[in-house]
Motif scaffolding. Structure first.
Motif, PDB file in Angstrom:
ATOM      1  N   LEU A  12     -27.635 -43.695  46.055  1.00  0.00           N
ATOM      2  CA  LEU A  12     -26.509 -42.917  46.570  1.00  0.00           C
ATOM      3  C   LEU A  12     -25.901 -43.705  47.721  1.00  0.00           C
ATOM      4  CD1 LEU A  12     -24.798 -40.469  46.413  1.00  0.00           C
ATOM      5  CD2 LEU A  12     -26.602 -39.121  47.455  1.00  0.00           C
ATOM      6  N   ILE A  13     -24.955 -44.571  47.377  1.00  0.00           N
ATOM      7  CA  ILE A  13     -24.454 -45.538  48.358  1.00  0.00           C
ATOM      8  C   ILE A  13     -23.167 -45.048  49.018  1.00  0.00           C
ATOM      9  CG2 ILE A  13     -25.534 -47.398  47.040  1.00  0.00           C
ATOM     10  CD1 ILE A  13     -22.849 -48.260  46.045  1.00  0.00           C
ATOM     11  N   ALA A  14     -22.791 -45.697  50.104  1.00  0.00           N
ATOM     12  CA  ALA A  14     -21.573 -45.348  50.831  1.00  0.00           C
ATOM     13  C   ALA A  14     -20.346 -45.654  49.966  1.00  0.00           C
ATOM     14  CB  ALA A  14     -21.506 -46.154  52.130  1.00  0.00           C
ATOM     15  N   GLY A  41     -28.827 -45.468  58.841  1.00  0.00           N
ATOM     16  CA  GLY A  41     -28.225 -45.473  57.504  1.00  0.00           C
ATOM     17  C   GLY A  41     -27.111 -46.459  57.232  1.00  0.00           C
ATOM     18  N   SER A  42     -26.965 -47.490  58.045  1.00  0.00           N
ATOM     19  CA  SER A  42     -25.987 -48.520  57.683  1.00  0.00           C
ATOM     20  C   SER A  42     -26.332 -49.843  58.348  1.00  0.00           C
ATOM     21  CB  SER A  42     -24.561 -48.117  58.081  1.00  0.00           C
ATOM     22  OG  SER A  42     -24.295 -48.477  59.424  1.00  0.00           O
ATOM     23  N   TYR A  94     -25.249 -40.646  52.227  1.00  0.00           N
ATOM     24  CA  TYR A  94     -25.603 -39.280  52.635  1.00  0.00           C
ATOM     25  C   TYR A  94     -24.662 -38.671  53.686  1.00  0.00           C
ATOM     26  CZ  TYR A  94     -29.890 -39.669  49.930  1.00  0.00           C
ATOM     27  OH  TYR A  94     -30.779 -39.807  48.897  1.00  0.00           O
ATOM     28  N   LYS A  95     -24.194 -39.471  54.638  1.00  0.00           N
ATOM     29  CA  LYS A  95     -23.371 -38.899  55.709  1.00  0.00           C
ATOM     30  C   LYS A  95     -21.966 -38.528  55.232  1.00  0.00           C
ATOM     31  CE  LYS A  95     -25.007 -42.172  58.879  1.00  0.00           C
ATOM     32  NZ  LYS A  95     -24.741 -43.042  60.042  1.00  0.00           N
ATOM     33  N   TYR A  96     -21.579 -39.009  54.045  1.00  0.00           N
ATOM     34  CA  TYR A  96     -20.192 -38.857  53.566  1.00  0.00           C
ATOM     35  C   TYR A  96     -20.018 -37.663  52.634  1.00  0.00           C
ATOM     36  CZ  TYR A  96     -19.803 -43.840  54.898  1.00  0.00           C
ATOM     37  OH  TYR A  96     -19.809 -45.042  55.555  1.00  0.00           O
ATOM     38  N   LEU A  97     -21.120 -36.981  52.299  1.00  0.00           N
ATOM     39  CA  LEU A  97     -21.078 -36.104  51.125  1.00  0.00           C
ATOM     40  C   LEU A  97     -20.084 -34.955  51.221  1.00  0.00           C
ATOM     41  CD1 LEU A  97     -24.761 -36.141  49.889  1.00  0.00           C
ATOM     42  CD2 LEU A  97     -22.801 -37.519  49.178  1.00  0.00           C
ATOM     43  N   GLU A  98     -19.717 -34.519  52.442  1.00  0.00           N
ATOM     44  CA  GLU A  98     -18.761 -33.399  52.505  1.00  0.00           C
ATOM     45  C   GLU A  98     -17.420 -33.765  51.865  1.00  0.00           C
ATOM     46  OE1 GLU A  98     -18.606 -33.075  56.917  1.00  0.00           O
ATOM     47  OE2 GLU A  98     -16.436 -33.241  56.687  1.00  0.00           O
TER      48      GLU A  98
END
Ligand SMILES: *Cc1c(COP(=O)(O)O)cnc(C)c1O
Ligand SMILES: [Zn+2]
Length: 402
Positions: free
Chosen positions: A359-361, A122-123, A395-399
Protein backbone atom coordinates in the motif's frame (compact mmCIF):
# COMPACT_ATOMS: atom_id res chain seq x y z
CA UNK A 1 22.52 -18.08 34.62
CA UNK A 2 22.01 -16.36 31.28
CA UNK A 3 24.40 -13.51 30.53
CA UNK A 4 22.75 -10.36 29.25
CA UNK A 5 24.22 -8.62 26.21
CA UNK A 6 23.36 -5.15 24.89
CA UNK A 7 22.03 -5.15 21.30
CA UNK A 8 24.36 -4.25 18.45
CA UNK A 9 24.93 -0.48 18.29
CA UNK A 10 22.87 1.61 15.85
CA UNK A 11 25.98 3.44 14.65
CA UNK A 12 29.42 2.03 13.94
CA UNK A 13 31.65 3.53 16.60
CA UNK A 14 34.98 3.24 14.75
CA UNK A 15 34.12 5.27 11.67
CA UNK A 16 34.75 8.99 11.03
CA UNK A 17 33.23 11.58 8.71
CA UNK A 18 35.50 12.63 5.84
CA UNK A 19 33.70 15.95 5.27
CA UNK A 20 35.94 18.77 4.05
CA UNK A 21 33.66 21.72 3.31
CA UNK A 22 30.62 22.76 1.27
CA UNK A 23 30.85 23.85 -2.35
CA UNK A 24 28.46 25.66 -4.67
CA UNK A 25 27.80 23.38 -7.67
CA UNK A 26 27.08 26.44 -9.83
CA UNK A 27 29.88 28.92 -9.13
CA UNK A 28 32.36 26.78 -7.18
CA UNK A 29 32.56 28.95 -4.05
CA UNK A 30 33.70 26.98 -0.99
CA UNK A 31 32.05 27.34 2.44
CA UNK A 32 33.09 26.26 5.94
CA UNK A 33 31.08 23.21 7.07
CA UNK A 34 31.84 23.72 10.75
CA UNK A 35 29.40 26.63 10.97
CA UNK A 36 25.76 27.05 9.87
CA UNK A 37 25.27 27.50 6.14
CA UNK A 38 22.20 27.82 3.96
CA UNK A 39 22.66 28.60 0.23
CA UNK A 40 25.42 30.20 -1.85
CA UNK A 41 25.59 33.98 -1.46
CA UNK A 42 28.54 34.72 -3.76
CA UNK A 43 27.77 37.65 -6.09
CA UNK A 44 24.04 37.06 -6.28
CA UNK A 45 24.34 33.29 -6.70
CA UNK A 46 21.61 31.53 -4.68
CA UNK A 47 22.36 27.89 -5.51
CA UNK A 48 21.99 25.03 -3.03
CA UNK A 49 25.32 23.95 -1.48
CA UNK A 50 26.80 20.46 -1.73
CA UNK A 51 28.94 18.80 0.95
CA UNK A 52 32.35 17.60 -0.23
CA UNK A 53 34.41 14.83 1.34
CA UNK A 54 38.02 13.79 1.19
CA UNK A 55 37.61 10.80 -1.11
CA UNK A 56 40.96 11.15 -2.85
CA UNK A 57 42.55 8.29 -0.94
CA UNK A 58 39.74 5.93 -2.02
CA UNK A 59 38.08 3.67 0.51
CA UNK A 60 37.53 -0.08 0.54
CA UNK A 61 33.96 -1.31 0.23
CA UNK A 62 34.94 -3.82 2.92
CA UNK A 63 34.32 -1.13 5.55
CA UNK A 64 30.62 -1.88 5.09
CA UNK A 65 30.93 -5.50 6.22
CA UNK A 66 29.10 -6.00 9.53
CA UNK A 67 27.96 -2.40 9.78
CA UNK A 68 24.42 -1.73 11.07
CA UNK A 69 21.69 -1.90 8.40
CA UNK A 70 20.71 1.77 8.41
CA UNK A 71 21.83 4.83 6.45
CA UNK A 72 24.61 5.69 8.91
CA UNK A 73 26.57 2.69 7.63
CA UNK A 74 27.98 5.21 5.10
CA UNK A 75 29.32 7.34 7.94
CA UNK A 76 32.50 8.40 6.08
CA UNK A 77 30.40 10.25 3.51
CA UNK A 78 27.98 11.73 6.03
CA UNK A 79 28.48 15.21 7.51
CA UNK A 80 28.23 14.61 11.26
CA UNK A 81 31.58 14.78 13.09
CA UNK A 82 30.72 13.54 16.59
CA UNK A 83 28.80 10.28 16.93
CA UNK A 84 26.99 11.73 19.97
CA UNK A 85 25.18 14.15 17.66
CA UNK A 86 23.66 11.51 15.40
CA UNK A 87 19.88 11.49 15.82
CA UNK A 88 18.71 8.14 14.51
CA UNK A 89 15.49 6.15 14.60
CA UNK A 90 16.96 3.41 12.42
CA UNK A 91 16.25 5.05 9.02
CA UNK A 92 17.43 3.59 5.74
CA UNK A 93 18.60 0.27 4.35
CA UNK A 94 15.12 -0.31 2.99
CA UNK A 95 14.38 -3.41 0.91
CA UNK A 96 14.48 -3.79 -2.86
CA UNK A 97 11.46 -5.84 -3.90
CA UNK A 98 11.07 -7.41 -7.35
CA UNK A 99 7.81 -6.79 -9.14
CA UNK A 100 5.97 -10.07 -8.71
CA UNK A 101 2.33 -10.51 -9.66
CA UNK A 102 2.35 -7.64 -12.16
CA UNK A 103 5.51 -8.94 -13.80
CA UNK A 104 3.65 -10.09 -16.91
CA UNK A 105 2.96 -6.41 -17.68
CA UNK A 106 6.68 -5.66 -17.72
CA UNK A 107 7.56 -8.17 -20.46
CA UNK A 108 11.31 -8.69 -20.62
CA UNK A 109 12.10 -5.69 -18.46
CA UNK A 110 13.25 -6.44 -14.91
CA UNK A 111 11.36 -4.16 -12.54
CA UNK A 112 12.15 -3.58 -8.88
CA UNK A 113 10.80 -1.31 -6.18
CA UNK A 114 13.03 0.27 -3.62
CA UNK A 115 10.45 0.54 -0.89
CA UNK A 116 10.95 3.47 1.48
CA UNK A 117 7.61 3.02 3.26
CA UNK A 118 9.17 1.22 6.23
CA UNK A 119 11.23 4.24 7.29
CA UNK A 120 10.43 5.99 10.61
CA UNK A 121 7.31 8.19 10.06
CA UNK A 122 6.53 6.26 6.87
CA UNK A 123 8.59 7.98 4.20
CA UNK A 124 12.10 8.58 2.90
CA UNK A 125 11.93 12.09 4.40
CA UNK A 126 13.30 10.39 7.52
CA UNK A 127 16.70 10.10 5.81
CA UNK A 128 17.09 13.77 4.98
CA UNK A 129 15.66 14.94 8.25
CA UNK A 130 17.82 12.58 10.32
CA UNK A 131 20.92 14.06 8.67
CA UNK A 132 19.72 17.68 8.92
CA UNK A 133 18.61 17.41 12.56
CA UNK A 134 21.87 15.65 13.51
CA UNK A 135 23.97 18.39 11.93
CA UNK A 136 21.73 21.10 13.47
CA UNK A 137 22.29 19.49 16.86
CA UNK A 138 26.03 19.45 16.21
CA UNK A 139 25.92 23.16 15.39
CA UNK A 140 23.91 24.02 18.53
CA UNK A 141 20.48 24.85 17.02
CA UNK A 142 17.54 25.00 19.46
CA UNK A 143 14.56 25.67 17.13
CA UNK A 144 14.18 24.22 13.67
CA UNK A 145 11.43 25.04 11.15
CA UNK A 146 10.25 23.71 7.81
CA UNK A 147 7.55 24.25 5.25
CA UNK A 148 6.17 20.87 4.22
CA UNK A 149 3.70 19.14 1.93
CA UNK A 150 3.24 16.59 4.72
CA UNK A 151 5.92 13.94 5.16
CA UNK A 152 8.85 16.26 5.91
CA UNK A 153 6.84 17.85 8.72
CA UNK A 154 6.11 14.52 10.40
CA UNK A 155 9.73 13.46 10.08
CA UNK A 156 11.04 16.77 11.43
CA UNK A 157 8.62 16.62 14.36
CA UNK A 158 9.79 13.09 15.27
CA UNK A 159 13.55 13.68 14.92
CA UNK A 160 13.35 17.03 16.71
CA UNK A 161 11.52 15.32 19.58
CA UNK A 162 14.27 12.73 19.79
CA UNK A 163 16.98 15.42 19.64
CA UNK A 164 15.30 17.64 22.24
CA UNK A 165 15.00 20.47 19.70
CA UNK A 166 11.84 22.55 19.19
CA UNK A 167 10.15 22.11 15.79
CA UNK A 168 7.77 24.46 13.95
CA UNK A 169 6.04 23.04 10.87
CA UNK A 170 4.13 24.94 8.13
CA UNK A 171 1.69 22.74 6.20
CA UNK A 172 -1.06 23.42 3.62
CA UNK A 173 -4.59 23.23 5.12
CA UNK A 174 -5.62 20.75 2.40
CA UNK A 175 -3.14 18.09 3.61
CA UNK A 176 -4.82 14.90 4.97
CA UNK A 177 -5.50 15.04 8.71
CA UNK A 178 -3.08 12.27 9.69
CA UNK A 179 -0.09 14.32 8.53
CA UNK A 180 -1.18 17.06 10.93
CA UNK A 181 -1.98 14.71 13.80
CA UNK A 182 1.46 13.12 13.74
CA UNK A 183 3.18 16.53 13.95
CA UNK A 184 1.15 17.47 17.00
CA UNK A 185 1.70 14.07 18.63
CA UNK A 186 5.47 14.44 18.21
CA UNK A 187 5.15 17.79 19.99
CA UNK A 188 5.82 20.14 17.08
CA UNK A 189 4.09 23.49 16.69
CA UNK A 190 1.90 23.14 13.57
CA UNK A 191 0.93 26.15 11.46
CA UNK A 192 -1.77 25.43 8.86
CA UNK A 193 -1.50 27.61 5.77
CA UNK A 194 -4.13 28.43 3.14
CA UNK A 195 -2.17 27.61 -0.03
CA UNK A 196 0.65 25.44 -1.37
CA UNK A 197 4.09 24.62 -0.01
CA UNK A 198 5.32 27.85 -1.65
CA UNK A 199 3.02 29.88 0.62
CA UNK A 200 4.20 27.78 3.59
CA UNK A 201 7.78 28.55 2.60
CA UNK A 202 7.18 32.30 2.60
CA UNK A 203 5.56 32.23 6.02
CA UNK A 204 8.23 29.92 7.49
CA UNK A 205 10.95 32.18 6.15
CA UNK A 206 9.40 35.34 7.61
CA UNK A 207 8.87 33.76 11.04
CA UNK A 208 12.34 32.22 11.07
CA UNK A 209 14.03 35.52 10.29
CA UNK A 210 11.95 37.32 12.92
CA UNK A 211 12.65 34.72 15.64
CA UNK A 212 16.14 33.57 14.76
CA UNK A 213 15.00 30.00 13.96
CA UNK A 214 16.93 27.64 11.70
CA UNK A 215 15.15 26.61 8.48
CA UNK A 216 15.55 23.26 6.78
CA UNK A 217 13.52 23.97 3.62
CA UNK A 218 14.31 21.59 0.76
CA UNK A 219 17.76 22.38 -0.71
CA UNK A 220 18.12 25.67 1.16
CA UNK A 221 19.90 23.66 3.83
CA UNK A 222 22.82 21.44 2.76
CA UNK A 223 22.32 18.24 4.79
CA UNK A 224 18.89 16.86 3.91
CA UNK A 225 20.53 16.12 0.55
CA UNK A 226 23.22 14.11 2.34
CA UNK A 227 20.61 11.97 4.08
CA UNK A 228 18.70 11.32 0.88
CA UNK A 229 21.83 10.51 -1.09
CA UNK A 230 22.21 7.35 1.02
CA UNK A 231 19.50 5.87 -1.24
CA UNK A 232 22.09 6.01 -4.03
CA UNK A 233 24.67 4.17 -1.90
CA UNK A 234 22.11 1.54 -0.98
CA UNK A 235 20.97 1.05 -4.57
CA UNK A 236 24.58 0.35 -5.58
CA UNK A 237 25.27 -1.92 -2.62
CA UNK A 238 21.99 -3.84 -2.92
CA UNK A 239 22.46 -4.36 -6.68
CA UNK A 240 25.97 -5.63 -5.96
CA UNK A 241 27.59 -2.47 -7.38
CA UNK A 242 25.92 -2.81 -10.82
CA UNK A 243 23.53 0.13 -11.14
CA UNK A 244 20.12 -0.37 -12.79
CA UNK A 245 19.64 1.02 -16.31
CA UNK A 246 16.80 3.33 -15.36
CA UNK A 247 15.64 4.90 -12.08
CA UNK A 248 12.13 6.37 -11.98
CA UNK A 249 11.67 8.90 -9.21
CA UNK A 250 8.67 11.01 -8.01
CA UNK A 251 10.02 14.54 -8.03
CA UNK A 252 8.83 17.21 -5.63
CA UNK A 253 11.75 19.40 -4.57
CA UNK A 254 14.13 16.94 -6.23
CA UNK A 255 16.29 16.20 -3.20
CA UNK A 256 16.22 12.45 -3.71
CA UNK A 257 17.00 12.66 -7.42
CA UNK A 258 19.94 15.02 -6.84
CA UNK A 259 21.12 13.04 -3.83
CA UNK A 260 21.15 9.73 -5.68
CA UNK A 261 23.12 11.33 -8.52
CA UNK A 262 25.60 12.86 -6.06
CA UNK A 263 26.08 9.45 -4.45
CA UNK A 264 26.90 7.88 -7.82
CA UNK A 265 29.58 10.51 -8.49
CA UNK A 266 31.08 10.06 -5.01
CA UNK A 267 31.13 6.28 -5.40
CA UNK A 268 32.92 6.56 -8.74
CA UNK A 269 35.60 8.70 -7.06
CA UNK A 270 35.86 6.12 -4.28
CA UNK A 271 36.32 3.39 -6.87
CA UNK A 272 33.13 1.60 -5.78
CA UNK A 273 31.37 1.81 -9.17
CA UNK A 274 32.34 2.59 -12.75
CA UNK A 275 31.16 5.38 -15.04
CA UNK A 276 27.88 3.74 -16.12
CA UNK A 277 24.88 5.78 -14.94
CA UNK A 278 21.18 4.99 -14.93
CA UNK A 279 18.86 7.16 -17.04
CA UNK A 280 17.00 9.25 -14.46
CA UNK A 281 13.27 9.82 -14.93
CA UNK A 282 11.41 12.53 -12.99
CA UNK A 283 7.71 11.90 -12.45
CA UNK A 284 5.48 14.83 -11.48
CA UNK A 285 1.78 15.34 -10.90
CA UNK A 286 -0.22 16.92 -13.76
CA UNK A 287 -1.05 19.59 -11.19
CA UNK A 288 2.60 20.65 -10.76
CA UNK A 289 4.47 19.75 -13.92
CA UNK A 290 6.92 22.61 -14.36
CA UNK A 291 9.94 20.31 -14.64
CA UNK A 292 8.24 18.18 -17.30
CA UNK A 293 7.44 21.30 -19.35
CA UNK A 294 10.95 22.73 -18.96
CA UNK A 295 12.52 19.39 -19.89
CA UNK A 296 10.54 19.20 -23.12
CA UNK A 297 10.95 22.90 -23.91
CA UNK A 298 14.74 22.66 -23.50
CA UNK A 299 14.90 25.42 -20.90
CA UNK A 300 17.32 25.50 -17.97
CA UNK A 301 14.86 26.62 -15.31
CA UNK A 302 11.19 25.84 -14.70
CA UNK A 303 8.14 28.12 -14.50
CA UNK A 304 6.05 28.43 -11.34
CA UNK A 305 3.22 25.92 -11.98
CA UNK A 306 0.46 25.22 -9.48
CA UNK A 307 -2.72 23.51 -10.63
CA UNK A 308 -3.95 23.16 -7.04
CA UNK A 309 -4.79 20.08 -5.01
CA UNK A 310 -3.32 16.66 -5.85
CA UNK A 311 -3.56 13.44 -3.84
CA UNK A 312 0.24 13.24 -4.18
CA UNK A 313 0.86 16.14 -1.81
CA UNK A 314 4.62 15.45 -1.91
CA UNK A 315 4.55 16.40 -5.59
CA UNK A 316 2.76 19.73 -5.12
CA UNK A 317 5.90 21.82 -5.42
CA UNK A 318 5.09 24.68 -7.84
CA UNK A 319 8.73 25.61 -8.44
CA UNK A 320 11.52 23.41 -7.05
CA UNK A 321 14.28 25.57 -5.59
CA UNK A 322 16.91 23.46 -7.34
CA UNK A 323 15.09 23.20 -10.70
CA UNK A 324 18.28 23.99 -12.66
CA UNK A 325 20.20 21.17 -10.98
CA UNK A 326 17.32 18.72 -11.49
CA UNK A 327 17.06 19.52 -15.21
CA UNK A 328 20.82 19.16 -15.56
CA UNK A 329 20.76 15.63 -14.11
CA UNK A 330 17.83 14.59 -16.30
CA UNK A 331 19.73 15.74 -19.39
CA UNK A 332 23.16 14.46 -18.37
CA UNK A 333 21.71 11.02 -17.70
CA UNK A 334 19.73 10.96 -20.99
CA UNK A 335 16.65 10.65 -18.82
CA UNK A 336 13.05 11.74 -19.16
CA UNK A 337 10.28 13.65 -17.41
CA UNK A 338 6.62 12.71 -17.37
CA UNK A 339 3.52 13.74 -15.43
CA UNK A 340 0.60 11.69 -14.13
CA UNK A 341 -2.99 12.61 -13.17
CA UNK A 342 -4.59 11.94 -9.80
CA UNK A 343 -6.98 9.40 -11.35
CA UNK A 344 -4.05 7.50 -12.89
CA UNK A 345 -2.19 7.52 -9.55
CA UNK A 346 -5.24 6.24 -7.71
CA UNK A 347 -5.80 3.42 -10.20
CA UNK A 348 -2.11 2.45 -9.99
CA UNK A 349 -2.11 2.61 -6.19
CA UNK A 350 -5.10 0.23 -5.97
CA UNK A 351 -3.67 -2.15 -8.59
CA UNK A 352 -0.37 -2.43 -6.67
CA UNK A 353 -2.09 -2.88 -3.31
CA UNK A 354 -4.35 -5.64 -4.67
CA UNK A 355 -1.71 -7.56 -6.57
CA UNK A 356 1.66 -6.83 -4.96
CA UNK A 357 0.56 -6.45 -1.33
CA UNK A 358 2.09 -3.00 -1.07
CA UNK A 359 0.00 0.00 0.00
CA UNK A 360 2.29 2.70 -1.33
CA UNK A 361 2.06 6.49 -1.42
CA UNK A 362 0.35 8.07 -4.46
CA UNK A 363 3.73 9.62 -5.32
CA UNK A 364 5.16 6.11 -5.65
CA UNK A 365 2.08 4.78 -7.44
CA UNK A 366 2.58 7.46 -10.09
CA UNK A 367 5.77 5.64 -11.09
CA UNK A 368 3.92 2.48 -12.04
CA UNK A 369 1.73 4.45 -14.44
CA UNK A 370 4.82 6.24 -15.78
CA UNK A 371 6.58 2.91 -16.24
CA UNK A 372 3.73 1.51 -18.33
CA UNK A 373 3.64 4.66 -20.44
CA UNK A 374 7.41 4.65 -21.06
CA UNK A 375 7.26 0.97 -21.96
CA UNK A 376 4.41 1.57 -24.41
CA UNK A 377 6.48 4.36 -26.00
CA UNK A 378 9.44 1.96 -26.35
CA UNK A 379 11.57 4.31 -24.28
CA UNK A 380 12.34 1.29 -22.09
CA UNK A 381 13.91 -1.75 -23.71
CA UNK A 382 13.83 -5.52 -23.23
CA UNK A 383 16.63 -6.75 -21.01
CA UNK A 384 16.85 -3.49 -19.04
CA UNK A 385 16.64 -3.24 -15.27
CA UNK A 386 14.32 -0.53 -14.02
CA UNK A 387 14.08 0.66 -10.42
CA UNK A 388 10.96 2.44 -9.17
CA UNK A 389 11.56 4.43 -6.03
CA UNK A 390 8.52 4.23 -3.78
CA UNK A 391 9.09 7.16 -1.46
CA UNK A 392 6.48 6.50 1.20
CA UNK A 393 3.68 4.55 2.78
CA UNK A 394 0.10 5.04 1.56
CA UNK A 395 -1.44 4.86 5.01
CA UNK A 396 -1.43 8.60 5.79
CA UNK A 397 -3.19 9.43 2.49
CA UNK A 398 -6.18 7.13 2.74
CA UNK A 399 -8.84 9.79 3.46
CA UNK A 400 -8.37 10.89 -0.16
CA UNK A 401 -8.15 7.40 -1.67
CA UNK A 402 -10.88 5.00 -0.46
C1 LIG B 1 8.65 14.79 -0.33
C2 LIG B 1 8.13 13.63 -1.09
C3 LIG B 1 8.48 13.45 -2.44
C4 LIG B 1 9.34 14.42 -3.21
O1 LIG B 1 10.65 14.36 -2.74
P1 LIG B 1 11.88 15.19 -3.30
O2 LIG B 1 13.06 14.37 -3.01
O3 LIG B 1 11.91 16.48 -2.57
O4 LIG B 1 11.67 15.39 -4.75
C5 LIG B 1 8.03 12.28 -3.07
N1 LIG B 1 7.27 11.38 -2.42
C6 LIG B 1 6.91 11.53 -1.13
C7 LIG B 1 6.08 10.48 -0.48
C8 LIG B 1 7.34 12.66 -0.42
O5 LIG B 1 6.99 12.79 0.86
ZN1 LIG C 1 27.29 29.87 -6.08
Amino acid sequence: MIASHPPLPLIDTESRSLILHLRCPECGTVYDASVLQTVCYHEGCTSSLYAEYDLSGGLSKDILTNRPANMWRYREVMPVMDIENIVSLGEGFTPILPLQNLKHLAGDIDVYWKDESGNPTGSFKARGISAAVSKAKELGIDTIVTPTAGNAGGALAAYAARAGIKAVVYMPKLTPKLFKDECRLYGAQLVEVDGSISDCGKMANADAIKNGWFQVSTLKEPYRLEGKKTMGYEIAEQFNWQLPDVIIYPTGGGTGLLGIWKAFNEMETLGWIGSHRPRMVAVQSDSCNGIVKAFHNDTHTSEFTDGGFTIANGLRVPKPYADKLILKVLRESHGHAISVSDAQMETALKEIARTEGMLIAPEGAALWYAFKKLKAQNWLHDGETVLLLNTGSGYKYLENIC
